[in-house]
Design an enzyme around this catalytic site. Structure first.
Site, PDB file in Angstrom:
ATOM      1  N   HIS A  37       7.180  -7.883   7.523  1.00  0.00           N
ATOM      2  CA  HIS A  37       7.256  -6.434   7.714  1.00  0.00           C
ATOM      3  C   HIS A  37       7.886  -5.756   6.504  1.00  0.00           C
ATOM      4  CE1 HIS A  37       6.322  -3.278  10.463  1.00  0.00           C
ATOM      5  NE2 HIS A  37       7.551  -2.790  10.467  1.00  0.00           N
ATOM      6  N   ARG A  39       5.266  -5.323   3.952  1.00  0.00           N
ATOM      7  CA  ARG A  39       4.405  -4.192   4.336  1.00  0.00           C
ATOM      8  C   ARG A  39       5.081  -2.878   3.944  1.00  0.00           C
ATOM      9  NH1 ARG A  39       0.473  -2.122   8.143  1.00  0.00           N
ATOM     10  NH2 ARG A  39       1.350  -0.671   9.676  1.00  0.00           N
ATOM     11  N   TYR A  73       8.452   6.815   5.561  1.00  0.00           N
ATOM     12  CA  TYR A  73       8.502   6.408   4.162  1.00  0.00           C
ATOM     13  C   TYR A  73       8.824   7.562   3.218  1.00  0.00           C
ATOM     14  CZ  TYR A  73       6.244   2.158   5.804  1.00  0.00           C
ATOM     15  OH  TYR A  73       5.967   0.997   6.465  1.00  0.00           O
ATOM     16  N   ARG A 108      -0.574  -5.584   8.781  1.00  0.00           N
ATOM     17  CA  ARG A 108       0.388  -6.101   9.750  1.00  0.00           C
ATOM     18  C   ARG A 108       0.273  -7.621   9.743  1.00  0.00           C
ATOM     19  NH1 ARG A 108      -2.267  -1.786  12.246  1.00  0.00           N
ATOM     20  NH2 ARG A 108      -0.917  -0.022  12.830  1.00  0.00           N
ATOM     21  N   HIS A 147      -2.017   3.538  10.534  1.00  0.00           N
ATOM     22  CA  HIS A 147      -1.242   4.372  11.462  1.00  0.00           C
ATOM     23  C   HIS A 147      -2.155   5.441  12.049  1.00  0.00           C
ATOM     24  CE1 HIS A 147       2.835   3.417   9.312  1.00  0.00           C
ATOM     25  NE2 HIS A 147       2.454   2.469  10.138  1.00  0.00           N
ATOM     26  N   LYS A 179      -4.802  -2.444  15.312  1.00  0.00           N
ATOM     27  CA  LYS A 179      -4.433  -2.101  16.686  1.00  0.00           C
ATOM     28  C   LYS A 179      -5.534  -1.288  17.352  1.00  0.00           C
ATOM     29  CE  LYS A 179       0.620  -2.126  16.439  1.00  0.00           C
ATOM     30  NZ  LYS A 179       1.846  -1.311  16.611  1.00  0.00           N
TER      31      LYS A 179
END
Length: 331
Positions: A270, A273, A305, A161, A296, A185
């Site tokens: 992004h 990514r 995806y 990210r 994730h 995250k």
């Protein structure tokens, strides 16, 4: 902060922006009128949120675009408003009237729920190739060009990210091997693999940083200064956070995309990514592995995806499924 009333300051800066567009850019009267109308509408919207035009942040501007969509504005009309916003906030940034460009990471509006934007392998190679070429060019600003090359190599090699990328600690320079531990995250750590190109770019950046540090130390010694502490960040900056703002990186990425002959609106951190994930899947990577690399927590997030797998999966079924083979034998 200036004692000038907020409304007055907004008006003065909007007027200065329009004067610059007229005098330096030669903007036509109709263009200036459009800018004035667009920014006046934005200013009114922000006022209802208790925010000023000059100090608006990315979430404020995103909320405005959402508001336009809810009002039935076409994607093309929203894009024009965003273009006006970009010009205005780039002007404020370039004039030193604010320390960032809040439009840097806002993508152009698009109709409906679209699949993730991505880039072809050829376009990524084109971008990385130019970054490497510019990094090798000696002269003023070379360290900034080396930094940009490293940022792009790291982003495409790891799929980080953008917030993770710009806030990497300087201690990663002391890590050995091809693996890099990053904090994502929820303060969750994960391991990513570095490409050979990323490692080489990091080595060149480290050498450039050391040379700059030595120059600063010599200058400080000659002036009898003792405060030469090293920044804790890999990509230090004078920003509030102390590291490179993601908006600045996003803006610089669009600039180098243009120099590479790519469409700026189609390139962002992004998007790179997404390209990382899409290219892995296209070449046979497992969805679960890509989930881990992207950080994730839920596989459902990674499943956006799966559209890139359709052709490859069809080919696999036709080639390896027993019934497909049986059908071929019957022909």
């Amino acid at each position: 902060m200036s004692g000038q009333p907020m409304a007055g300051r907004d008006g003065a800066r909007l007027e200065s922006f329009l004067e610059m567009m007229s005098a330096e850019r030669g903007a036509a009267a109709n263009t200036l009128s459009s800018y004035e109308h667009d920014l006046a509408d934005l200013r009114e919207f922000l006022g209802r949120r208790g925010q000023s035009l000059t100090e608006a942040q990315t979430p404020d501007l995103s909320a405005y675009l959402t508001h336009l969509a809810a009002q039935g504005f076409a994607a093309t009309s929203q894009a024009r408003r965003l273009s006006s916003m970009r010009q205005f906030y780039r002007f404020l940034y370039s004039e030193g009237l604010r320390g960032d460009d809040p439009t840097g990471i806002i993508d152009a509006p698009r109709k409906g729920l679209a699949l993730p934007k991505t880039m072809s392998v050829a376009d990524v190679n084109r971008l990385l190739g130019l970054a490497a070429q510019e990094a090798a060019t000696e002269g003023p600003g070379q360290l900034a060009r080396i930094r940009m090359h490293l940022l792009l190599e790291l982003l495409y090699a790891t799929g980080m990210r953008v917030s993770e990328l710009v806030s990497l600690p300087v201690k990663v320079l002391r890590q050995e091997g091809r693996f890099l531990m990053i904090r994502g995250k929820g303060n969750k750590d994960r391991m990513v693999l570095l490409s050979r190109a990323a490692i080489e770019a990091m080595e060149k950046y480290e050498a450039g940083r050391k040379a700059l540090s030595q120059e600063k130390s010599k200058a400080a010694a000659s002036q009898k200064k003792t405060d030469t502490a090293e920044s804790p960040w890999l990509f230090p900056s004078n920003s509030k956070e102390g590291h490179l703002p993601r908006q600045v990186f996003a803006r610089d990425l669009k600039d180098i995309a243009i120099r590479a002959g790519l469409t700026a609106s189609a390139v962002s951190p992004h998007v790179l990514r997404h390209a990382f994930a899409s290219h892995l899947l296209q070449n046979g990577a497992d969805l679960r592995a890509v989930q881990e690399l992207l950080g994730h927590s839920d596989i459902s997030t990674t499943q956006i995806y799966t559209h890139v797998l359709e052709e490859r999966l069809q080919e696999l079924v036709q080639t390896h499924h027993p019934l497909a083979k049986q059908g071929k034998n019957l022909d």
